[in-house]
Design a protein around this motif. Structure first.
Motif, PDB file in Angstrom:
ATOM      1  N   ASN A 143       0.824  -1.215   0.000  1.00  0.00           N
ATOM      2  CA  ASN A 143       0.000   0.000   0.000  1.00  0.00           C
ATOM      3  C   ASN A 143       0.855   1.260   0.000  1.00  0.00           C
ATOM      4  OD1 ASN A 143      -2.327  -1.521  -0.029  1.00  0.00           O
ATOM      5  ND2 ASN A 143      -2.688  -1.370   2.166  1.00  0.00           N
ATOM      6  N   LEU A 144       1.940   1.251   0.775  1.00  0.00           N
ATOM      7  CA  LEU A 144       2.839   2.408   0.790  1.00  0.00           C
ATOM      8  C   LEU A 144       3.506   2.602  -0.565  1.00  0.00           C
ATOM      9  CD1 LEU A 144       4.486   2.109   4.316  1.00  0.00           C
ATOM     10  CD2 LEU A 144       2.954   3.901   3.523  1.00  0.00           C
ATOM     11  N   SER A 145       3.933   1.511  -1.179  1.00  0.00           N
ATOM     12  CA  SER A 145       4.555   1.604  -2.505  1.00  0.00           C
ATOM     13  C   SER A 145       3.559   2.155  -3.517  1.00  0.00           C
ATOM     14  CB  SER A 145       5.049   0.229  -2.965  1.00  0.00           C
ATOM     15  OG  SER A 145       6.077  -0.221  -2.140  1.00  0.00           O
ATOM     16  N   SER A 146       2.323   1.708  -3.426  1.00  0.00           N
ATOM     17  CA  SER A 146       1.277   2.198  -4.329  1.00  0.00           C
ATOM     18  C   SER A 146       1.040   3.687  -4.118  1.00  0.00           C
ATOM     19  CB  SER A 146      -0.011   1.412  -4.098  1.00  0.00           C
ATOM     20  OG  SER A 146      -1.048   1.911  -4.898  1.00  0.00           O
ATOM     21  N   SER A 147       1.004   4.120  -2.869  1.00  0.00           N
ATOM     22  CA  SER A 147       0.809   5.540  -2.567  1.00  0.00           C
ATOM     23  C   SER A 147       1.952   6.383  -3.110  1.00  0.00           C
ATOM     24  CB  SER A 147       0.691   5.755  -1.059  1.00  0.00           C
ATOM     25  OG  SER A 147      -0.438   5.105  -0.550  1.00  0.00           O
ATOM     26  N   ILE A 148       3.161   5.915  -2.913  1.00  0.00           N
ATOM     27  CA  ILE A 148       4.330   6.644  -3.416  1.00  0.00           C
ATOM     28  C   ILE A 148       4.273   6.713  -4.936  1.00  0.00           C
ATOM     29  CG2 ILE A 148       6.844   6.518  -3.670  1.00  0.00           C
ATOM     30  CD1 ILE A 148       6.905   5.410  -0.777  1.00  0.00           C
ATOM     31  N   SER A 149       3.891   5.629  -5.568  1.00  0.00           N
ATOM     32  CA  SER A 149       3.790   5.600  -7.023  1.00  0.00           C
ATOM     33  C   SER A 149       2.749   6.595  -7.515  1.00  0.00           C
ATOM     34  CB  SER A 149       3.435   4.189  -7.481  1.00  0.00           C
ATOM     35  OG  SER A 149       3.249   4.165  -8.874  1.00  0.00           O
ATOM     36  N   LYS A 150       1.597   6.650  -6.831  1.00  0.00           N
ATOM     37  CA  LYS A 150       0.556   7.594  -7.241  1.00  0.00           C
ATOM     38  C   LYS A 150       1.017   9.036  -7.079  1.00  0.00           C
ATOM     39  CE  LYS A 150      -3.351   4.559  -6.533  1.00  0.00           C
ATOM     40  NZ  LYS A 150      -4.531   4.242  -5.768  1.00  0.00           N
ATOM     41  N   ILE A 151       1.728   9.323  -6.001  1.00  0.00           N
ATOM     42  CA  ILE A 151       2.242  10.680  -5.783  1.00  0.00           C
ATOM     43  C   ILE A 151       3.241  11.032  -6.875  1.00  0.00           C
ATOM     44  CG2 ILE A 151       3.670  12.102  -4.256  1.00  0.00           C
ATOM     45  CD1 ILE A 151       2.304  10.571  -1.908  1.00  0.00           C
ATOM     46  N   THR A 152       4.112  10.091  -7.184  1.00  0.00           N
ATOM     47  CA  THR A 152       5.106  10.319  -8.234  1.00  0.00           C
ATOM     48  C   THR A 152       4.431  10.497  -9.579  1.00  0.00           C
ATOM     49  OG1 THR A 152       6.673   8.974  -6.999  1.00  0.00           O
ATOM     50  CG2 THR A 152       7.197   9.392  -9.288  1.00  0.00           C
ATOM     51  N   ASP A 153       3.412   9.677  -9.876  1.00  0.00           N
ATOM     52  CA  ASP A 153       2.695   9.798 -11.140  1.00  0.00           C
ATOM     53  C   ASP A 153       1.998  11.146 -11.251  1.00  0.00           C
ATOM     54  OD1 ASP A 153       3.521   7.287 -11.777  1.00  0.00           O
ATOM     55  OD2 ASP A 153       1.607   6.295 -11.362  1.00  0.00           O
ATOM     56  N   VAL A 154       1.400  11.628 -10.160  1.00  0.00           N
ATOM     57  CA  VAL A 154       0.745  12.934 -10.177  1.00  0.00           C
ATOM     58  C   VAL A 154       1.772  14.011 -10.461  1.00  0.00           C
ATOM     59  CG1 VAL A 154      -0.407  14.646  -8.720  1.00  0.00           C
ATOM     60  CG2 VAL A 154      -1.190  12.284  -8.716  1.00  0.00           C
ATOM     61  N   ASN A 155       2.938  13.937  -9.849  1.00  0.00           N
ATOM     62  CA  ASN A 155       3.990  14.919 -10.090  1.00  0.00           C
ATOM     63  C   ASN A 155       4.450  14.868 -11.539  1.00  0.00           C
ATOM     64  OD1 ASN A 155       3.884  15.825  -7.494  1.00  0.00           O
ATOM     65  ND2 ASN A 155       5.653  14.660  -6.776  1.00  0.00           N
ATOM     66  N   MET A 156       4.534  13.684 -12.113  1.00  0.00           N
ATOM     67  CA  MET A 156       4.948  13.557 -13.505  1.00  0.00           C
ATOM     68  C   MET A 156       3.906  14.195 -14.420  1.00  0.00           C
ATOM     69  SD  MET A 156       7.909  12.301 -13.899  1.00  0.00           S
ATOM     70  CE  MET A 156       7.838  11.903 -15.631  1.00  0.00           C
ATOM     71  N   ALA A 157       2.630  13.976 -14.142  1.00  0.00           N
ATOM     72  CA  ALA A 157       1.571  14.565 -14.954  1.00  0.00           C
ATOM     73  C   ALA A 157       1.621  16.088 -14.856  1.00  0.00           C
ATOM     74  CB  ALA A 157       0.213  14.046 -14.507  1.00  0.00           C
ATOM     75  N   GLN A 158       1.821  16.591 -13.652  1.00  0.00           N
ATOM     76  CA  GLN A 158       1.890  18.033 -13.452  1.00  0.00           C
ATOM     77  C   GLN A 158       3.086  18.611 -14.195  1.00  0.00           C
ATOM     78  OE1 GLN A 158       2.127  19.162  -9.358  1.00  0.00           O
ATOM     79  NE2 GLN A 158       1.918  21.338  -9.768  1.00  0.00           N
ATOM     80  N   GLU A 159       4.226  17.946 -14.099  1.00  0.00           N
ATOM     81  CA  GLU A 159       5.423  18.428 -14.785  1.00  0.00           C
ATOM     82  C   GLU A 159       5.274  18.354 -16.297  1.00  0.00           C
ATOM     83  OE1 GLU A 159       8.035  20.060 -13.564  1.00  0.00           O
ATOM     84  OE2 GLU A 159       7.005  19.967 -11.633  1.00  0.00           O
TER      85      GLU A 159
END
Length: 191
Positions: free
Chosen positions: A142-158
């Motif tokens: 679950n933590l890995s999934s959360s980190i991945s989602k945060i990273t994916d959101v940052n990638m989309a924003q960038e």
């Protein structure tokens, strides 16, 4: 549990020897031979009682608590009783006589029951640790999934920011090109 299994097997063989020594068809010479094996097996039980792993005794006199969770306050108590206490009930048994073999057999049966109890405790703790391990694996996932989602959101924003700035740069370049072409067009008209 492996050492307890060996201890139980050793004690069962000691029980067999005690039963053989009680057989009235056996001679004192036979009982003396049984006693030699019995004494060696007793030494094996003593060796098991002194076993350590990674500098820690396998059979602590008191219960020990281990932290097996993300919260250090949540501990699992290892309710392992001292093996050597159970082992001393069998130690120094004498099966060289029929009476001694009977007494030894009673002590061995008590010891085997103690070992069975210890194995049950170890098994219960192992089961709990396995379930706890599964829970921690789920938390890790679950933590890995959360980190991945945060990273994916940052990638989309960038990516959005990159496209925005790319459009601004292209617009600025086009405006400069237009600005440079107007004076040249005016000069051509004058010529």
């Amino acid at each position: 549990d492996g050492f307890l299994k060996i201890a139980a097997s050793t004690a069962r063989r000691m029980g067999e020897l005690s039963i053989l020594a009680q057989d009235i068809t056996k001679t004192d010479t036979d009982r003396a031979l049984y006693q030699k094996e019995y004494s060696q097996l007793d030494l094996q039980l003593t060796a098991i009682s002194g076993r350590t792993f990674n500098g820690n005794t396998l059979w602590p006199a008191a219960t020990q608590a281990i932290v097996a969770d993300e919260d250090p306050a949540n501990t699992i108590t290892l309710p392992i009783a001292a093996f050597d206490t159970a082992q001393t009930t069998v130690s120094a048994g004498d099966i060289s006589t029929v009476a001694g073999a009977g007494t030894a057999l009673t002590k061995i049966n008590t010891f085997i029951n103690s070992v069975a109890g210890l194995r049950a405790e170890v098994g219960a703790v192992q089961a709990r640790l396995n379930f706890n391990h599964s829970q921690l694996e789920i938390m890790k996932e679950n933590l890995s999934s959360s980190i991945s989602k945060i990273t994916d959101v940052n990638m989309a924003q960038e990516s959005t920011n990159y496209a925005k700035y790319q459009i601004l740069v292209n617009s600025g370049t086009a405006m400069l090109t237009q600005a440079n072409t107007l004076p040249q067009a005016a000069l051509r008209l004058i010529q």
